[in-house]
Design an enzyme around this catalytic site. Structure first.
Site, PDB file in Angstrom:
ATOM      1  N   GLU A 111      14.698   1.843  -3.713  1.00 43.43           N
ATOM      2  CA  GLU A 111      14.740   0.703  -4.620  1.00 43.43           C
ATOM      3  C   GLU A 111      14.131   1.106  -5.971  1.00 43.43           C
ATOM      4  O   GLU A 111      13.248   0.450  -6.517  1.00 43.43           O
ATOM      5  CB  GLU A 111      14.031  -0.524  -4.048  1.00 43.43           C
ATOM      6  CG  GLU A 111      14.383  -1.812  -4.783  1.00 43.43           C
ATOM      7  CD  GLU A 111      13.671  -3.031  -4.251  1.00 43.43           C
ATOM      8  OE1 GLU A 111      14.252  -3.720  -3.378  1.00 43.43           O
ATOM      9  OE2 GLU A 111      12.546  -3.310  -4.708  1.00 43.43           O
TER      10      GLU A 111
ATOM     11  N   GLU B 108       3.265  -5.214 -10.391  1.00 45.31           N
ATOM     12  CA  GLU B 108       4.463  -4.588  -9.829  1.00 45.31           C
ATOM     13  C   GLU B 108       5.257  -3.780 -10.857  1.00 45.31           C
ATOM     14  O   GLU B 108       5.766  -2.689 -10.544  1.00 45.31           O
ATOM     15  CB  GLU B 108       5.366  -5.649  -9.194  1.00 45.31           C
ATOM     16  CG  GLU B 108       4.835  -6.242  -7.904  1.00 45.31           C
ATOM     17  CD  GLU B 108       3.858  -7.384  -8.117  1.00 45.31           C
ATOM     18  OE1 GLU B 108       3.367  -7.937  -7.117  1.00 45.31           O
ATOM     19  OE2 GLU B 108       3.593  -7.734  -9.289  1.00 45.31           O
TER      20      GLU B 108
ATOM     21  N   ARG C  97       1.783 -14.224  -8.808  1.00 42.64           N
ATOM     22  CA  ARG C  97       0.539 -14.407  -9.558  1.00 42.64           C
ATOM     23  C   ARG C  97       0.776 -15.111 -10.891  1.00 42.64           C
ATOM     24  O   ARG C  97      -0.022 -15.936 -11.325  1.00 42.64           O
ATOM     25  CB  ARG C  97      -0.114 -13.048  -9.841  1.00 42.64           C
ATOM     26  CG  ARG C  97      -0.806 -12.389  -8.681  1.00 42.64           C
ATOM     27  CD  ARG C  97      -1.476 -11.097  -9.132  1.00 42.64           C
ATOM     28  NE  ARG C  97      -2.143 -10.398  -8.042  1.00 42.64           N
ATOM     29  CZ  ARG C  97      -1.546  -9.503  -7.263  1.00 42.64           C
ATOM     30  NH1 ARG C  97      -0.258  -9.224  -7.455  1.00 42.64           N
ATOM     31  NH2 ARG C  97      -2.216  -8.898  -6.294  1.00 42.64           N
TER      32      ARG C  97
ATOM     33  N   HIS D  71       2.656 -19.968   1.300  1.00 36.21           N
ATOM     34  CA  HIS D  71       1.904 -18.721   1.252  1.00 36.21           C
ATOM     35  C   HIS D  71       0.419 -18.991   1.470  1.00 36.21           C
ATOM     36  O   HIS D  71      -0.101 -20.045   1.079  1.00 36.21           O
ATOM     37  CB  HIS D  71       2.136 -18.051  -0.105  1.00 36.21           C
ATOM     38  CG  HIS D  71       1.756 -16.599  -0.150  1.00 36.21           C
ATOM     39  ND1 HIS D  71       0.470 -16.167  -0.340  1.00 36.21           N
ATOM     40  CD2 HIS D  71       2.506 -15.477  -0.030  1.00 36.21           C
ATOM     41  CE1 HIS D  71       0.433 -14.843  -0.339  1.00 36.21           C
ATOM     42  NE2 HIS D  71       1.653 -14.398  -0.155  1.00 36.21           N
TER      43      HIS D  71
ATOM     44  N   ASP E  99       7.665  -1.477  -5.468  1.00 39.89           N
ATOM     45  CA  ASP E  99       6.735  -1.731  -6.563  1.00 39.89           C
ATOM     46  C   ASP E  99       5.326  -2.107  -6.118  1.00 39.89           C
ATOM     47  O   ASP E  99       4.574  -2.701  -6.879  1.00 39.89           O
ATOM     48  CB  ASP E  99       7.286  -2.855  -7.435  1.00 39.89           C
ATOM     49  CG  ASP E  99       7.557  -4.140  -6.667  1.00 39.89           C
ATOM     50  OD1 ASP E  99       7.025  -4.296  -5.553  1.00 39.89           O
ATOM     51  OD2 ASP E  99       8.292  -5.002  -7.180  1.00 39.89           O
TER      52      ASP E  99
ATOM     53  N   HIS F 104       4.983 -17.388  -4.484  1.00 38.24           N
ATOM     54  CA  HIS F 104       3.732 -16.665  -4.309  1.00 38.24           C
ATOM     55  C   HIS F 104       3.310 -15.866  -5.544  1.00 38.24           C
ATOM     56  O   HIS F 104       2.245 -15.268  -5.558  1.00 38.24           O
ATOM     57  CB  HIS F 104       3.859 -15.674  -3.149  1.00 38.24           C
ATOM     58  CG  HIS F 104       4.761 -14.510  -3.465  1.00 38.24           C
ATOM     59  ND1 HIS F 104       6.126 -14.609  -3.437  1.00 38.24           N
ATOM     60  CD2 HIS F 104       4.481 -13.235  -3.828  1.00 38.24           C
ATOM     61  CE1 HIS F 104       6.664 -13.445  -3.757  1.00 38.24           C
ATOM     62  NE2 HIS F 104       5.680 -12.588  -4.001  1.00 38.24           N
TER      63      HIS F 104
END
Length: 386
Positions: free
Chosen positions: A127, A141, A223, A253, A105, A221
């Site tokens: 995937e 994603e 967003r 991160h 993604d 991590h």
């Protein structure tokens, strides 16, 4: 650039640019390389990420036949997408692949799939079929994988649920192969490499961390958690540290939106260890040593059940509902109270912990790359395409 093998029967270009992609594509490269008489495989790195990507390919011993080296300070989705599409053109013209395989993604996957389509190559999506149904969560994603799915010619779905998602989007059944997730192949191979020769990064952690106590491993991590979400997460971790007889190990991160609240709220707590982001090998070693894991990572949701580790997922939605249904993960979002209560409950309710730890991993048996290789060996590149 290194010269790929010549005169292939089937030419396959693997394109990836981030650490998670590298982890999941490395075992595929190693498997396809076993069939050099019938498959000519080359790797193209976009270097959407750089340092963390390089760590993974060094650990697995993966060559970079092509390296676009696109990472720039302050890069954005606009410039990155354009750079990948333009950067792929000379690679595709040089290698002339029958197949271009992309993973998951990322912006690399979406843009490389588009470039491959422009070149006339067939696109294999490793995937494939993960969906939340909300194009804004996770961003970008969810849209990256959906767009890649519209371009792809063959979809290597990790689970039956992913297959069903694709069928609902009118992807022909003959274009879908359920393989399991290659991350399990990577995990098994990675742990075997560590057993043979303990890496220096693992030796350093062994010396620095109090590994004799229960370990709660934390990663974060996403967003969508920036801002109040990460503040809630850090408040929860602080309360857990005060109440639990355990050590919290948190590889932090590098994003400032993560580092700010984490160091502000969690620095100086004796049983909270804020460490640098870890190479893949030391991270999977930590996962294997942990009692339980708190994360917002998709890959960890897939890996940890293979190690018998319960996972609390700090997201409100997940494109991996199989783990929720199987009971190997629990969605807790960024709700402070929920994170604290579920963590303490799993730490001290031995019966519940053991039930969760024994559950079957829905993401496969570590044979995904063999199934993908077998597809290439037994299917001509046009047979499955209408």
């Amino acid at each position: 650039m290194l010269s790929p093998h010549a005169n292939p029967r089937r030419k396959v270009l693997l394109v990836f640019g981030t650490r998670p992609e590298a982890i999941k594509m490395a075992p595929l490269y190693l498997e396809l390389s076993k069939h050099s008489g019938e498959i000519d495989v080359a790797v193209c790195l976009t270097a959407q990420h750089r340092e963390m990507l390089d760590q993974v390919i060094r650990f697995f011993g993966i060559p970079a036949h092509y390296d676009l080296n696109l990472m720039k300070p302050g890069q954005n989705l606009y410039s990155l997408t354009a750079a990948i599409v333009e950067g792929m053109k000379p690679v595709l013209e040089d290698f002339r692949p029958d197949y271009v395989f992309v993973h998951g993604d990322t912006t690399t996957s979406m843009a490389a799939a588009l470039a491959a389509f422009y070149s006339g190559a067939k696109v294999g999506h490793v995937e494939a079929g993960l969906r939340t149904g909300n194009k804004w969560s996770p961003f970008p994603e969810e849209m990256n994988r959906s767009l890649t799915g519209r371009i792809a010619d063959i979809h290597f779905a990790p689970t039956q649920q992913s297959r069903e998602n694709l069928l609902r989007e009118d992807i022909p059944e003959r274009h879908i192969l359920v393989t399991g997730n290659t991350v399990i192949d990577a995990l098994q191979h990675g742990l075997s490499l560590i057993e043979r020769a303990e890496p220096e990064s693992v030796q350093v952690l062994s010396r620095q961390l109090p590994l004799h106590r229960d370990i709660i491993l934390v990663t974060g991590h996403r967003r969508e958690n920036f801002g109040e979400g990460f503040l809630n997460i850090c408040r929860a971790l602080k309360r857990i540290a005060e109440q639990a007889d355990a050590e919290i190990i948190y590889p932090v991160h590098l994003n400032p939106n993560v580092q700010g609240p984490v160091y502000e709220l969690l620095s100086g707590i004796p049983n909270v260890h804020l460490i640098e982001p870890q190479p893949y090998e030391s991270f999977i070693w930590l996962m294997n040593r942990a009692r339980l894991i708190i994360t917002d990572s998709g890959g960890v949701q897939e890996e940890a059940p293979s190690l018998g580790k319960p996972v609390l997922v700090m997201r409100d939605t997940t494109e991996r509902p199989e783990a929720v249904s199987a009971g190997t993960v629990i969605l807790v979002g960024t709700d402070e109270e929920r994170i604290v209560s579920e963590t303490l409950n799993l730490l001290y309710d031995t019966e519940r912990y053991d039930r969760m730890a024994r559950l079957h991993n829905p993401y496969g048996d570590g044979q995904a790359t063999k199934r993908i290789a077998q597809f290439l060996l037994t299917n001509h590149k046009h047979e499955y395409v209408s």
